[in-house]
Enzyme design. Sequence first.
Site, short mmCIF file in Angstrom:
data_model
loop_
_atom_site.label_atom_id
_atom_site.label_comp_id
_atom_site.label_asym_id
_atom_site.label_seq_id
_atom_site.Cartn_x
_atom_site.Cartn_y
_atom_site.Cartn_z
N ASP A 1 0.93 -1.25 0.08
CA ASP A 1 -0.11 0.11 -0.16
C ASP A 1 1.03 1.09 0.00
O ASP A 1 1.63 1.25 0.59
CB ASP A 1 -0.93 -0.15 1.29
CG ASP A 1 -2.05 1.05 1.19
OD1 ASP A 1 -3.09 0.57 0.89
OD2 ASP A 1 -1.57 2.24 1.44
N ILE A 2 0.59 2.26 -0.95
CA ILE A 2 1.35 3.50 -0.80
C ILE A 2 0.93 4.22 0.20
O ILE A 2 0.01 4.40 0.78
CB ILE A 2 0.94 4.28 -2.13
CG1 ILE A 2 1.06 3.47 -3.35
CG2 ILE A 2 1.61 5.56 -2.17
CD1 ILE A 2 0.79 3.96 -4.58
N GLU B 1 -4.97 1.97 -3.91
CA GLU B 1 -3.53 2.17 -3.93
C GLU B 1 -2.97 0.76 -3.38
O GLU B 1 -1.96 0.88 -2.82
CB GLU B 1 -3.15 3.28 -3.58
CG GLU B 1 -4.00 3.99 -2.58
CD GLU B 1 -4.06 3.38 -1.39
OE1 GLU B 1 -5.02 2.70 -0.88
OE2 GLU B 1 -3.10 3.81 -0.45
N1 LIG Z 1 -5.19 8.61 -8.28
C1 LIG Z 1 -6.15 7.72 -8.01
N2 LIG Z 1 -6.43 7.81 -6.60
C2 LIG Z 1 -6.76 6.77 -6.18
C3 LIG Z 1 -7.30 5.63 -6.87
N3 LIG Z 1 -7.97 4.59 -5.97
C4 LIG Z 1 -7.84 5.31 -4.63
N4 LIG Z 1 -7.21 6.53 -4.84
C5 LIG Z 1 -6.94 7.17 -3.70
O1 LIG Z 1 -6.13 6.67 -2.66
C6 LIG Z 1 -6.51 7.34 -1.58
C7 LIG Z 1 -6.12 6.59 -0.44
O2 LIG Z 1 -6.18 7.25 0.83
P1 LIG Z 1 -6.17 6.74 2.10
O3 LIG Z 1 -6.88 5.39 2.10
O4 LIG Z 1 -6.70 7.66 3.20
O5 LIG Z 1 -4.74 6.21 2.35
P2 LIG Z 1 -3.31 7.05 2.06
O6 LIG Z 1 -3.54 8.48 2.11
O7 LIG Z 1 -2.36 6.32 1.57
O8 LIG Z 1 -2.73 6.81 3.61
P3 LIG Z 1 -2.19 5.65 4.31
O9 LIG Z 1 -2.45 4.38 3.53
O10 LIG Z 1 -2.56 5.56 5.68
O11 LIG Z 1 -0.76 5.97 4.29
C8 LIG Z 1 -7.59 8.22 -1.64
O12 LIG Z 1 -7.27 9.72 -1.80
C9 LIG Z 1 -8.18 7.65 -3.10
O13 LIG Z 1 -8.92 8.55 -3.57
C10 LIG Z 1 -6.99 5.50 -8.26
O14 LIG Z 1 -7.40 4.73 -9.04
N5 LIG Z 1 -6.40 6.64 -8.80
#
Ligand SMILES: Nc1nc2c(ncn2[C@@H]2O[C@H](COP(=O)(O)OP(=O)(O)OP(=O)(O)O)[C@@H](O)[C@H]2O)c(=O)[nH]1
Length: 540
Positions: A400-401, A443
Site C-alpha cells: 500500500d502506498i 492504491e
Molecule cells: N489517483 C488515484 N487515486 C486513487 C485511486 N484509488 C484510490 N485512490 C485514492 O487513494 C487514496 C487512499 O487514501 P487513504 O486510504 O486515506 O490512504 P493514504 O492517504 O495512502 O494513507 P495511508 O494508506 O494511511 O498511508 C484516496 O485519496 C483515494 O482517492 C485511483 O485509482 N487513482
Amino acid sequence: MLGRVNINLDLKKLILFLAISVTVITFLNGFYSSYQVQKQQLQSQTLKNHNAYAAKLVSATDRFLLAAQQQLAYSAKILAIQFNDANTLAQEAQRLRLQTDSFNSTVVVDKNGVVLAHSPLSLKLKGQLLESDGAKQALANKKPMISEPYISAVGNLVIVISHPIFNSQGEYLGYIGGTLYLKQKGILHDLLQVHFHKDGSYIYVIDKNRRLLYHPDVARIGEQVFGNTVIEAVLRGESGTRQLINSQNIVMLAGYAPLKSASWGIVTQRPLDATFAPLDDLMMNVLYRTLPVGLATFIFIWVLARLISKPLRQLAETAKTLDNPSTSQQLKQVRSWYYESSELRLAMLKGVGLLQNQIGLLQHEAQTDPLTGLHNRRSLELMLDQLTLQQTPFTVLAIDIDFFKRVNDEFGHDIGDIVLQSLATIIVDVTRENDFVARTGGEEFIVILPNINAKSAYQLAERLRMRVSETIIEPVGSINISIGISGWPLMQLSVEEILKQADQALYKAKKTGRNRCIIDSQFIQSDDSQFIQSELVEQE
Ligand SMILES: Nc1nc2c(ncn2[C@@H]2O[C@H](COP(=O)(O)OP(=O)(O)OP(=O)(O)O)[C@@H](O)[C@H]2O)c(=O)[nH]1
C-alpha cells in the site's frame, strides 16, 4: 431460459426409419399386388382350363356315343336279314360286346320285349321279358336312342344305347341294345377317369334329370342333384366357367359343356383352395429369395445412414463445447464429405474463431486492471485457487502506498494514476516472471511469490520498498510503500485468512511508521529457514 429437451431421435435413426419404412412399404405393396394379380390369373386360367377340359371330354364322349350308335346301326342291318337265326343273333351280340369293348353287355330283343340273344351268357336273360324303363322306352320309340339310367333286370344301374331293327319291308322286329354299367368299370369310366387328378380336380357327368351318370365317388352315381347353378347352366345347353359352392360347401372353380349326342352335361371342377395352394408356396418362395437381398439392402441403408449422419453428429457434439479451446482442432478432424456438412463445418470453424477471440478478449478484460495492466482481484482469486489446488506454497505481499491521498490532493487524480502506473512497473520489474502481481484496490497491490520462504520474501519486499523510495516519479518526486507479508500453507488457515494476515501485517507497518515491511509473526515461526526479523517483531 430455454429448457434443454431430451431428444433421443437423431439423424441416423431418422434416415434408417425413413429408408426402411419406404423399403418395407414398397416391398409389401409389390408383394401384395403381385399376389393379387397372380391369384386372379391363376383363377381365370384354372377356369379356362376346366372349361377346355369339359369341352374336350364332351367331344370324346360324343365321339364314343356316336361310334356306339354306328356299331349298333350296323349290327341292326345285319340282324334285320337273319332275325330268325338264333345263332346269328347270339354271335352278333357276342361280337358287339367283345370286339369293341364299348358295352358292358349287349342284348337282342324282339318287338314284344323278349330277349332273343345276349352277351355275356352269364346274365341268363334269354327268353325273359324285359320290363325295365330302358327296354320299354326302346320298344315304344322304335328309334336309335340313349336311355335314362335305370336298374337293370340283373340289378345294375345302367343306361342302354339301342337301335331299332326293321326288316326290308319296314316292319319293326325289335332292337339291339348295348348296356353301360354306370357303377362298374367300362368305357365311360375309361374315358373320364383319367381326368381325376390328385390336386382335388374331378369331373362328373349329369343327365337331363340332374342325375349323376359319372362321379369319382361311385356311391353318388345315380344321385339326383338340385340347386347347383353349374348343372342348371349346362342343362340349359350352356358352356362356360363359374365359381360356386358345391354340395360339400367347398368353393369350386368349374368349367362345363353340354353333350351334342345326349342330353348330358360334363362338369370339371377344382377346389379354390387347392388352386391357390401352389401360389402360397410360390409367394413364400419369393419371400425367402427376397430375404438375402432385403438383408443386404438393410445393411447398405444402415452403413449409408451412419456415413451421412456421422459428420453432422460430430458437428453437433462439438457444438456443445464451442467455448472449449480444442474445438477448432476437433472441427478440423470432422470428415465433412458432402456439401451441407462441409458448409456447416466451415461456418462453425469461422464462428468458433470469432467466439474464442471474443472470449479471450473478455477473459483478458475481466482479469486485468485497466489502469495498470496488472491482474485484478478476480484474476488473483483464480491464481490462488490454482496454487492451492496444486498445493504450491506461496508468500503474499500486501503493498500500500503511504499517504497517497496527499498525492491526489496536491497533484490531482490524474497524476495519482501515473504514480499507480509507475509503482506497477516497479513491482513487475522487481519480481520474477513466475510471480503474480495484482492491483486489488485503489492504491493496494498484492504480489504472490510461489515457492519462496519467508526470508527470501522479506528480502524481495525490502528490495522493492527501497527501489520505490529511490525512484523519482515526476512531478510527485519519490513515494514510499508499506508491505505486509504472510504465506501459505500456515496452520490450516484458509487462503482468505492468509490474505487477512498479510493485511494485518501491512496495517502494523502503517501503524508503526510506514515505509517498512512486516512479516506476520505466525508465518515467521512456521518458517524453517530460522529467519527472524527481529526489528519488525519488536515493533509489534
Ligand atoms: N489517483 C488515484 N487515486 C486513487 C485511486 N484509488 C484510490 N485512490 C485514492 O487513494 C487514496 C487512499 O487514501 P487513504 O486510504 O486515506 O490512504 P493514504 O492517504 O495512502 O494513507 P495511508 O494508506 O494511511 O498511508 C484516496 O485519496 C483515494 O482517492 C485511483 O485509482 N487513482
